[in-house]
Design an enzyme around this catalytic site. Sequence first.
Site, short mmCIF file in Angstrom:
data_model
loop_
_atom_site.label_atom_id
_atom_site.label_comp_id
_atom_site.label_asym_id
_atom_site.label_seq_id
_atom_site.Cartn_x
_atom_site.Cartn_y
_atom_site.Cartn_z
N GLY A 99 0.84 -1.18 -0.01
CA GLY A 99 0.13 0.09 0.04
C GLY A 99 0.86 1.18 0.05
O GLY A 99 2.07 1.06 -0.09
N GLY A 100 0.24 2.25 0.12
CA GLY A 100 0.89 3.80 0.23
C GLY A 100 2.07 3.65 1.16
O GLY A 100 2.79 4.58 1.01
N MET A 101 1.88 2.96 2.40
CA MET A 101 2.97 3.13 3.23
C MET A 101 4.18 2.21 3.27
O MET A 101 4.88 2.15 4.10
CB MET A 101 2.18 3.23 4.72
CG MET A 101 0.96 4.26 4.84
SD MET A 101 1.54 5.92 4.16
CE MET A 101 2.74 6.44 5.33
N GLY A 102 3.77 1.15 2.52
CA GLY A 102 4.88 0.29 2.33
C GLY A 102 4.33 -1.18 1.89
O GLY A 102 3.31 -1.36 2.02
N VAL A 104 4.39 -5.40 2.61
CA VAL A 104 4.43 -6.41 3.80
C VAL A 104 4.67 -7.91 3.16
O VAL A 104 3.93 -8.25 2.25
CB VAL A 104 3.13 -6.22 4.58
CG1 VAL A 104 3.30 -7.32 5.85
CG2 VAL A 104 2.94 -4.99 5.29
N LYS A 121 7.65 -5.63 6.94
CA LYS A 121 7.31 -4.52 6.42
C LYS A 121 8.43 -3.68 5.93
O LYS A 121 9.32 -3.48 6.77
CB LYS A 121 6.48 -3.57 7.42
CG LYS A 121 5.58 -2.46 6.53
CD LYS A 121 4.56 -1.98 7.32
CE LYS A 121 3.89 -0.77 6.50
NZ LYS A 121 2.60 -0.05 7.22
N ASP A 214 -6.75 4.75 10.96
CA ASP A 214 -6.99 3.89 9.71
C ASP A 214 -7.85 2.82 10.29
O ASP A 214 -7.42 1.74 9.85
CB ASP A 214 -5.96 3.82 8.88
CG ASP A 214 -6.31 3.36 7.54
OD1 ASP A 214 -7.42 3.87 7.16
OD2 ASP A 214 -5.37 2.57 6.91
#
Length: 875
Positions: A99-102, A104, A121, A214
Amino acid sequence: MKPATDTTHWRQVQHLFDQALEQPGPARAGFIDAASGDSAVVVAVRRLLTIHDEYLSTQDAVPGAALVAQAVHELSRDDRLLPGAEIGSYRIESLLGSGGMGSVFLATRDVDGRPQHVALKVVPLALRDGRLVEQLRRERAILAGLDHPDIARLIDAGELADGRPYFAMEYVDGERITHYCDQHRLTLPARLALFLRVCDAVAYAHRRFVLHRDLKPGNILVDRDGRVRLLDFGIAKATDGVAATDATLDGGFFSPDCAAPEQVAGRTTGVATDIYGLGCLLYELLCGCKPFDFTDQARETVVERILKEDPPPPSRSVARSDGSWTRRGHADATSLAAALRGDLDLIAAKTLRKPPDDRYGSVDALAEDVRNVLGARPIAQRARERGYRLRCFVRRNQAAVGIALLATIVAIAAIGMTVQQSRRAIAARAVAEHERDHARGVVEFLVNAFENAAVFKTRSRDVRASELLQSAARSLGSVPPSDTALTAAVAQTLAQLYIRLDMMDAANEQARLARDAMARTPDASTESRVRQHAVDAELAALESRYRDATGSLDAAAALIAADPAFRDTDAEVRLALIKGHTLRFAGHPAQAIAYLRRSYDALRQRADIPPARLEPVLHMLTRQLSTNGAPDDALVLLETLLATQRKRLPDDDAAVIGTLRSLGQAYYRLRRNDDAIDVLERAIAGFRKNYGDSYSELAYMLEQLGTIYSEIGRAPEGEQLVREALRISLTLNNEKRSTATYYDALALIYRNNYHDYAAAKRFAGLAFAVTPAESRENHAFTSRALAETLIASGDYFEAALFAESALPYMIEACGDCQQVAYLNGDIAYARFRLYDFDGARARLTPEILTTLRVWTRWPHDVRMRAETIARTIGL
């Protein structure tokens, strides 16, 4: 399309592409338009989706399709993170998601010869800009500070050779919570119980000053054992002042389905943001669909709806949830809607309100309302509704209410017999009076049955409170207007019941009806007149009308003294309690202690009064002793009483809870804080279990425990408890004296723990505003709290004025107790800082200085100020 070197652009493309893949095929176009206002991003994502779909349709039949697939996933992969690659001691097995943050990955390592699976991650190579790297490091730091069984724990952390950080988290082999509930066909109570586990995890994070921001089903998994795991703190926010501001944190990486209005509008986020996310989750768990359906809607429309449109209640959304009722144990949509209508609709609506301040003040408050629904207790929003508390009470205590219903039928029969005999034999007055007295006794028995019903288990059929109320209404309607004595007796009884339920408006109405009936009964018995005065006195005392209470008490005492045949032991005990309360809060503590001692000693000599009936009198006496300098005496009485109670009662019995509360006050005054916390926490847990969270007695205990927490360095927890006490008091709307006390407690927390003098002054001002005119004790303590805040903020002139105005009330409230010495010390310090050394010397007498030196209940700075004055002016 922009070049691949523009990492910000590609990060947005990747994030939107990943989200679009999760959407059903026909809905992707509308989702992309709604999720991004950047036309370049939309074009890029559409091209990637086209390539992706073409590749899937070829099934590798078209030459080069594998290369196309590799290009599609290039945004989230690099050669060093392919299956089989090693990162530190970990070997990558597969990509779990990105996703946008990394990204996994599922990875393994050997621990003592056994494989350990972890979720690894790491920032994708194509997106390794400084901000995202820092964000991942920040998420890693947040997870390192969280240790909760329902939050996926951090196992290890490190950095790749190119500087990208990674961390290994506990691998959760589970499914998103909504899927789990549907697959296992969990009923509403089971879903709510699972939701409470999520609330517990989020509340834990909040107590550690972390917001998640979130909270969506995809970030909440349930493993094979049915345990909840909260994941992905990628856009979490620290609230302790050390992290970056909102504007630099989430970067728009939130899910529209659970985004709070303040997130969408780019405003400051807080605890209320997570409460909104929990509300979205609760909504879907309840009815099977999300609060809003954004399918095929433009971005502007999505934003507009989130900011301005209120979602329909869950009970009305059941129809659009595609058969979800069968997965919740209901035969049809109507049945499920009926189960959601009322409390659950109200709870969901409060979590999703647009202004953050209109939502629940904390996750714990939300969880308590959910627990109240599960326990058939009143929720906070409906605590003032007449009859609603009683309906909840009936649902909790079905067996006891069944017994009470039988007693009601007997009472109605008895009343009917009385009415019939009154009509047939008007001349036989003695017989009629006997029957009316018998009917009164039956009604009083019914009230006692309701008071003690909480100790029964719920096993028999559900009896609605409306049945009981309708029966009572019919019985009253059958009483002839001339039978005013019976009307008065029933109204007095109902007033007592309402007082015990903290329903003061209804109690006052019944008391008025009883007074009217008594005025039309010239030959009323002494017992009836005394009961009326007791009801009037109790209502006046609880509403801080102490002059009125004293007048009613004196009138009752005169009636009892004039009638040697008077024998109503319950009324005598109640009168003793009311008078002790009135003396205490009218500013006469010494008289209250002396009176309660005399009354207790006299009443316990009576063979017609059971010892257990006198325990409330002993509690009131010991609380007065603890507050006014004799906590050791109180402790001896209370520990003896507790040992006696535990031989015959369970630990969560109402009588034991009352003793634990009194013990907490005594321990606190003796600076035995650990003991005080232990007994108060047990008392609060027992009270919540039996009675819910909408009663004044609970509020008193919460404030007491919150004050102790704040003194030992647990200020956020203490503030939360005091705010809950304040909420209860404001809900009841009849506890103005207590409301002032809770505002004072918040003023102390903000002054002593947060050094927020403006907030402390505001709370002190609110306390002044609600303090009843006759509550001189409250006036004294509120004035002192404000004076100390003014001293702390350097406003010595105003501090001296408020402290000196409080002194007469403090002397009146507690005589020659240490509180008076403490207040004199404040006045002396204010005068000293105003260079009025004579004024300081006059207040800081040798006796007061000695008291401050030996009295260790108060903070060290109070004694230090006194010592400073003494050294400077030569005392």
